[in-house]
Design an enzyme around this catalytic site. Structure first.
Site, PDB file in Angstrom:
ATOM      1  N   TYR A  70      18.298 -11.345   8.123  1.00 39.81           N
ATOM      2  CA  TYR A  70      18.095 -10.011   8.687  1.00 39.81           C
ATOM      3  C   TYR A  70      17.080 -10.071   9.837  1.00 39.81           C
ATOM      4  CZ  TYR A  70      20.251  -8.541   4.256  1.00 39.81           C
ATOM      5  OH  TYR A  70      21.089  -8.374   3.180  1.00 39.81           O
ATOM      6  N   ASP A  76      14.620  -5.152  -0.789  1.00 40.47           N
ATOM      7  CA  ASP A  76      15.489  -6.316  -0.653  1.00 40.47           C
ATOM      8  C   ASP A  76      15.611  -6.711   0.808  1.00 40.47           C
ATOM      9  OD1 ASP A  76      17.642  -8.258  -1.555  1.00 40.47           O
ATOM     10  OD2 ASP A  76      18.711  -7.061  -0.059  1.00 40.47           O
ATOM     11  N   LEU A 120      31.251   6.854   3.246  1.00 38.94           N
ATOM     12  CA  LEU A 120      30.825   7.788   2.203  1.00 38.94           C
ATOM     13  C   LEU A 120      29.518   8.491   2.550  1.00 38.94           C
ATOM     14  CD1 LEU A 120      31.711   5.867  -1.087  1.00 38.94           C
ATOM     15  CD2 LEU A 120      32.852   7.873  -0.126  1.00 38.94           C
ATOM     16  N   ALA A 121      28.925   8.150   3.665  1.00 43.93           N
ATOM     17  CA  ALA A 121      27.745   8.882   4.125  1.00 43.93           C
ATOM     18  C   ALA A 121      28.135  10.021   5.040  1.00 43.93           C
ATOM     19  CB  ALA A 121      26.782   7.943   4.844  1.00 43.93           C
ATOM     20  N   LYS A 141      16.710 -13.952   0.062  1.00 47.93           N
ATOM     21  CA  LYS A 141      17.934 -14.725  -0.136  1.00 47.93           C
ATOM     22  C   LYS A 141      17.796 -16.133   0.438  1.00 47.93           C
ATOM     23  CE  LYS A 141      20.429 -10.370   0.038  1.00 47.93           C
ATOM     24  NZ  LYS A 141      19.374  -9.536   0.640  1.00 47.93           N
ATOM     25  N   PHE A 181      27.563   3.332   0.380  1.00 51.70           N
ATOM     26  CA  PHE A 181      28.337   4.190   1.276  1.00 51.70           C
ATOM     27  C   PHE A 181      29.550   3.476   1.871  1.00 51.70           C
ATOM     28  CE2 PHE A 181      23.942   6.088   1.961  1.00 51.70           C
ATOM     29  CZ  PHE A 181      24.158   7.148   1.087  1.00 51.70           C
ATOM     30  N   ASN A 182      29.855   2.267   1.389  1.00 49.64           N
ATOM     31  CA  ASN A 182      31.009   1.504   1.882  1.00 49.64           C
ATOM     32  C   ASN A 182      31.043   1.440   3.407  1.00 49.64           C
ATOM     33  OD1 ASN A 182      32.667   2.498  -0.971  1.00 49.64           O
ATOM     34  ND2 ASN A 182      32.809   0.369  -0.316  1.00 49.64           N
ATOM     35  N   SER A 183      29.942   0.959   3.981  1.00 54.91           N
ATOM     36  CA  SER A 183      29.784   0.790   5.430  1.00 54.91           C
ATOM     37  C   SER A 183      29.694   2.106   6.191  1.00 54.91           C
ATOM     38  CB  SER A 183      30.898  -0.081   6.028  1.00 54.91           C
ATOM     39  OG  SER A 183      30.863  -1.374   5.505  1.00 54.91           O
ATOM     40  N   GLY A 184      29.441   3.195   5.495  1.00 54.26           N
ATOM     41  CA  GLY A 184      29.170   4.452   6.174  1.00 54.26           C
ATOM     42  C   GLY A 184      30.158   5.566   5.917  1.00 54.26           C
ATOM     43  N   GLY A 194      25.285  -1.349  -0.469  1.00 53.43           N
ATOM     44  CA  GLY A 194      26.416  -0.751   0.243  1.00 53.43           C
ATOM     45  C   GLY A 194      27.066   0.405  -0.467  1.00 53.43           C
TER      46      GLY A 194
END
Length: 336
Positions: free
Chosen positions: A48, A43, A233-234, A75, A228-231, A226
């Site tokens: 980007y 994707d 959860l990483a 997109k 990891f919710n912007s990181g 996403g």
């Protein structure tokens, strides 16, 4: 529409030099290794790196995928305007890109058609599998939402329907960070997919209320971006460094929730990132999870986390502790 995305896809914002410059060779290496590891869904978007991500992806896949087996989504909704005086060594709209453009929202019919043709050229494809409209909705546009929605429904969506009808694209949908606009669009338009970033994750399951049942009833599949919710959860919250949630600083309630999830991860020997990647896939409308992948280390980590065994007892513990919605389907883990 029969598209087999695979459980793990490739989010290509990072190879557009998101936040930092990545050498061409490094971007090529991560695409090559993703292909060798069996990833087949990629994707990207004009936004980007202002075309850089599409160019890099198109050049790599032209060599390693001559039979066009990859599924590619890009997109529309942002046009690329030349920038004459920008310092290309500095971040612009989050990207450190050598491409002399910046992106501007434009959901008109003509802009969507021009965007599709330009993306097709950068991606080196006769046709593009999936076309998402990028960042429509109040989350991105605030008080301008109604005007942007009219522009899209009267113009850009008509262009997307035409491209689908003529076979220029196989599927159309939304690429967004919010659920309200998804339900709004579904009330007016026939779409195939929603690339939903950060809204159905180990931390958030509000789409269970109405969006996911509506998608199931309409036959609309979700690609989960996403995860990891912007990181947050990483990396978790116990290392002492800065963490990000939803593109900003996390509120105390989110930090506490992640800490409690990490305690259960420790109890069951489950890496936090593995739980975050695997959880959304248990819902039947979620077709694939696509974390952002910018380095070979990120790629190896995602592949390992996706393969990590997670005991059934872990998911039950999260439910018992009120850390995930009791209605949420969970992966079929090992016996506890």
């Amino acid at each position: 529409m029969a598209l087999d995305f695979g459980r793990l896809g490739f989010g290509a914002a990072a190879i557009g030099n998101l936040y930092r410059a990545i050498p061409d060779a490094d971007a090529r290496a991560v695409i090559d290794q993703a292909w060798a590891a069996g990833l087949r869904y990629f994707d990207t978007a004009p936004h980007y790196g202002f075309g850089l991500s599409e160019k890099r992806l198109g050049a790599a896949l032209a060599e390693i995928d001559p039979h066009r087996r990859a599924i590619i989504s890009t997109k529309v909704g942002r046009r690329l305007d030349p920038t004459l005086d920008a310092d290309l060594s500095q971040a612009r709209q989050g990207f450190v890109s050598p491409e002399p453009y910046e992106s501007r929202f434009d959901y008109s019919y003509d802009a969507v058609m021009r965007s599709y043709e330009a993306s097709r050229g950068r991606l080196r494809r006769d046709c593009i599998d999936i076309l998402y409209v990028h960042d429509i909705g109040r989350f991105a546009h605030g008080d301008a939402h109604e005007a942007r929605m009219r522009e899209f429904l009267d113009g850009g969506f008509r262009a997307m329907e035409e491209l689908r009808r003529t076979g220029a694209v196989r599927a159309i949908g939304l690429g967004v960070n919010e659920t309200a606009v998804c339900e709004e669009i579904l009330a007016h338009a026939d779409i195939d997919l929603i690339l939903l970033a950060g809204r159905y994750t180990l931390l958030e399951q509000a789409p269970l209320d109405s969006l996911l049942p509506l998608c199931a009833a309409r036959g609309v599949r979700i690609i989960l971006g996403g995860p990891f919710n912007s990181g947050i959860l990483a990396q978790g919250v116990r290392h002492g460094g800065p963490v990000h949630y939803d593109y900003g600083d996390p509120p105390a309630s989110i930090v506490d929730r992640v800490r409690r999830i990490e305690e259960q991860c420790d109890r069951f020997g489950v890496p936090l990132g593995a739980a975050a990647l695997q959880f959304p896939l248990a819902h039947p409308v979620v077709a694939s999870v696509i974390p952002g992948i910018g380095t070979t280390a990120h790629l190896r980590s995602a592949i390992a986390q996706m393969a990590q065994p997670v005991p059934a007892g872990f998911w039950l513990a999260l439910r018992d502790e009120g850390l995930i919605d009791a209605r949420a389907p969970v992966p079929a883990g090992m016996a506890a």
